[in-house]
Design an enzyme around this catalytic site. Structure first.
Site, PDB file in Angstrom:
ATOM      1  N   PHE A   1      -1.831  -1.081  -4.193  1.00 32.08           N
ATOM      2  CA  PHE A   1      -2.767  -0.171  -3.817  1.00 32.08           C
ATOM      3  C   PHE A   1      -2.311   0.956  -3.649  1.00 32.08           C
ATOM      4  O   PHE A   1      -1.540   1.422  -2.722  1.00 32.08           O
ATOM      5  CB  PHE A   1      -3.310  -0.971  -2.687  1.00 32.08           C
ATOM      6  CG  PHE A   1      -4.337  -2.202  -2.543  1.00 32.08           C
ATOM      7  CD1 PHE A   1      -5.477  -1.933  -2.559  1.00 32.08           C
ATOM      8  CD2 PHE A   1      -3.444  -3.249  -2.782  1.00 32.08           C
ATOM      9  CE1 PHE A   1      -6.125  -3.131  -2.582  1.00 32.08           C
ATOM     10  CE2 PHE A   1      -4.134  -4.295  -2.904  1.00 32.08           C
ATOM     11  CZ  PHE A   1      -5.604  -4.485  -2.933  1.00 32.08           C
TER      12      PHE A   1
ATOM     13  N   HIS B   1      -6.658   8.360  -0.595  1.00 35.94           N
ATOM     14  CA  HIS B   1      -5.378   7.676  -0.582  1.00 35.94           C
ATOM     15  C   HIS B   1      -5.504   6.466   0.291  1.00 35.94           C
ATOM     16  O   HIS B   1      -4.811   5.457   0.028  1.00 35.94           O
ATOM     17  CB  HIS B   1      -4.209   8.716  -0.188  1.00 35.94           C
ATOM     18  CG  HIS B   1      -2.946   7.774  -0.425  1.00 35.94           C
ATOM     19  ND1 HIS B   1      -2.360   7.142  -1.703  1.00 35.94           N
ATOM     20  CD2 HIS B   1      -1.981   7.506   0.644  1.00 35.94           C
ATOM     21  CE1 HIS B   1      -1.113   7.075  -1.408  1.00 35.94           C
ATOM     22  NE2 HIS B   1      -0.919   6.881  -0.102  1.00 35.94           N
TER      23      HIS B   1
ATOM     24  N   THR C   1       0.859  -1.146  -0.032  1.00 33.71           N
ATOM     25  CA  THR C   1      -0.081   0.253   0.171  1.00 33.71           C
ATOM     26  C   THR C   1       0.737   1.348   0.051  1.00 33.71           C
ATOM     27  O   THR C   1       1.845   1.119   0.764  1.00 33.71           O
ATOM     28  CB  THR C   1      -1.016  -0.038   1.323  1.00 33.71           C
ATOM     29  OG1 THR C   1      -1.646  -1.181   1.279  1.00 33.71           O
ATOM     30  CG2 THR C   1      -1.871   1.277   1.144  1.00 33.71           C
ATOM     31  N   SER C   2       0.616   2.403  -0.889  1.00 34.04           N
ATOM     32  CA  SER C   2       1.230   3.599  -0.988  1.00 34.04           C
ATOM     33  C   SER C   2       2.748   3.220  -1.149  1.00 34.04           C
ATOM     34  O   SER C   2       3.080   2.917  -2.220  1.00 34.04           O
ATOM     35  CB  SER C   2       0.765   4.384   0.354  1.00 34.04           C
ATOM     36  OG  SER C   2       1.519   5.613   0.141  1.00 34.04           O
ATOM     37  N   SER C   3       3.564   3.608  -0.121  1.00 28.19           N
ATOM     38  CA  SER C   3       4.991   3.264  -0.554  1.00 28.19           C
ATOM     39  C   SER C   3       5.265   2.137  -0.879  1.00 28.19           C
ATOM     40  O   SER C   3       6.277   1.524  -1.614  1.00 28.19           O
ATOM     41  CB  SER C   3       5.799   3.970   0.665  1.00 28.19           C
ATOM     42  OG  SER C   3       7.187   3.602   0.421  1.00 28.19           O
TER      43      SER C   3
END
Length: 297
Positions: A169, A281, A145-147
């Site tokens: 994601f 986000h 997720t994200s990073s």
């Protein structure tokens, strides 16, 4: 073979050093740190979850946390460990060494096969577990997720010989953050626009000379993401459809999947995008659908 084990929930680190010959010496059904897994040039930490009963042979998933996150947080905040008990796969939970717990997805080292960076620390954790448990080499996967989603794309580009599928994601394409700075404002704001050919060529640079199979990719993103602008969803679709040589025109579209208001677009067998309408986000991880994509469930 020497390695040390610690559990991240202990107030005082417990180190066990002994000569182990069997994989069963890593405790089951608990999150456990492995330390002697090979080269970790940036100091990446790796934790593993081994279910009580393993499939024969087992699959292996790298589940990669977001900025400010930890291995423990992603273990607690996703369903992968619970599902591992049901399906018998192994989960590697890496932990970023940087102060803010973001992953290095910008240096040439991390973006390049076996060149160093955070990616190599994760990969060597995977290699260690593959050897130790006889993991099916066709069932090694990455998600985050994200990073962690950015790192998923990095692993897909730099280690296509190892990773068989990815599920990202709220991330960005491989190489989008490349450069001197750890944070790329242009990419994060969705202003780094490339052609499919440019994105595809960039991904292929991750492992120069490699001509083998590429990991299939699932790109998940919220439609109102401003932290990593939703344009990155479209840029990632450009990248991976080009890598697989397929059209950006979806071959199949499914509305309200797997959540009402979310739309899945399939681009042949190896690329799919899931756009979550009205989601920012903080897109919720859909672990059962990730397992379906990986061919585990």
């Amino acid at each position: 073979m020497m390695f040390s084990l610690t559990t991240p929930t202990l107030a005082i680190a417990l180190t066990l050093s002994a000569t182990f010959a069997l994989s069963q010496d890593i405790p089951t059904s608990t999150l456990t740190q492995i330390t002697d897994f090979g080269d970790k040039p940036t100091g990446v930490e790796n934790y593993v979850y081994i279910p009580a009963t393993l499939a024969d042979p087992p699959a292996l998933i790298a589940a990669i946390h977001y900025c400010t996150g930890t291995a423990q947080a992603y273990y607690n905040g996703t369903q992968y460990a619970t599902l591992a008990e049901e399906y018998g796969f192994i989960v590697l939970y890496p932990e970023a060494p940087a102060e803010g717990k973001c992953w290095d997805v910008h240096t040439n080292e991390t973006l390049t096969h076996d060149a160093g960076g955070d990616s190599l620390g994760i990969v060597n954790g995977l290699r260690f577990l593959i050897d130790l448990y006889g993991v099916d080499p066709e069932k090694v996967f990455a998600t985050g997720t994200s990073s962690g989603a950015m790192m998923t794309n990095v692993l897909a580009g730099a280690y296509p010989d190892l990773i068989r599928a990815g599920a990202a994601f709220a991330g960005v394409p491989y190489g989008c953050f490349a450069g001197e700075n750890a944070w790329c404002v242009e990419c994060a704001q969705g202003e780094l626009i490339k052609t499919p050919e440019e994105w595809g060529a960039l991904a292929l640079q991750g492992y120069p000379g490699y001509t083998g199979p590429r990991p299939k990719m699932a790109i998940w993103h919220g439609s109102v993401d401003t932290a990593l602008n939703t344009q990155n969803y479209y840029e990632a679709i450009k990248q991976w459809t080009n890598v697989f040589g397929v059209s950006q025109n979806a071959t199949s579209v499914t509305e309200n999947w797997p959540v009402e208001g979310w739309t899945r677009s399939e681009f042949g067998e190896n690329v799919e995008g899931i756009l979550a309408d009205g989601v920012d986000h903080n897109i919720p991880v859909q672990a059962p659908q990730v397992l379906e994509w990986f061919g585990i469930a």
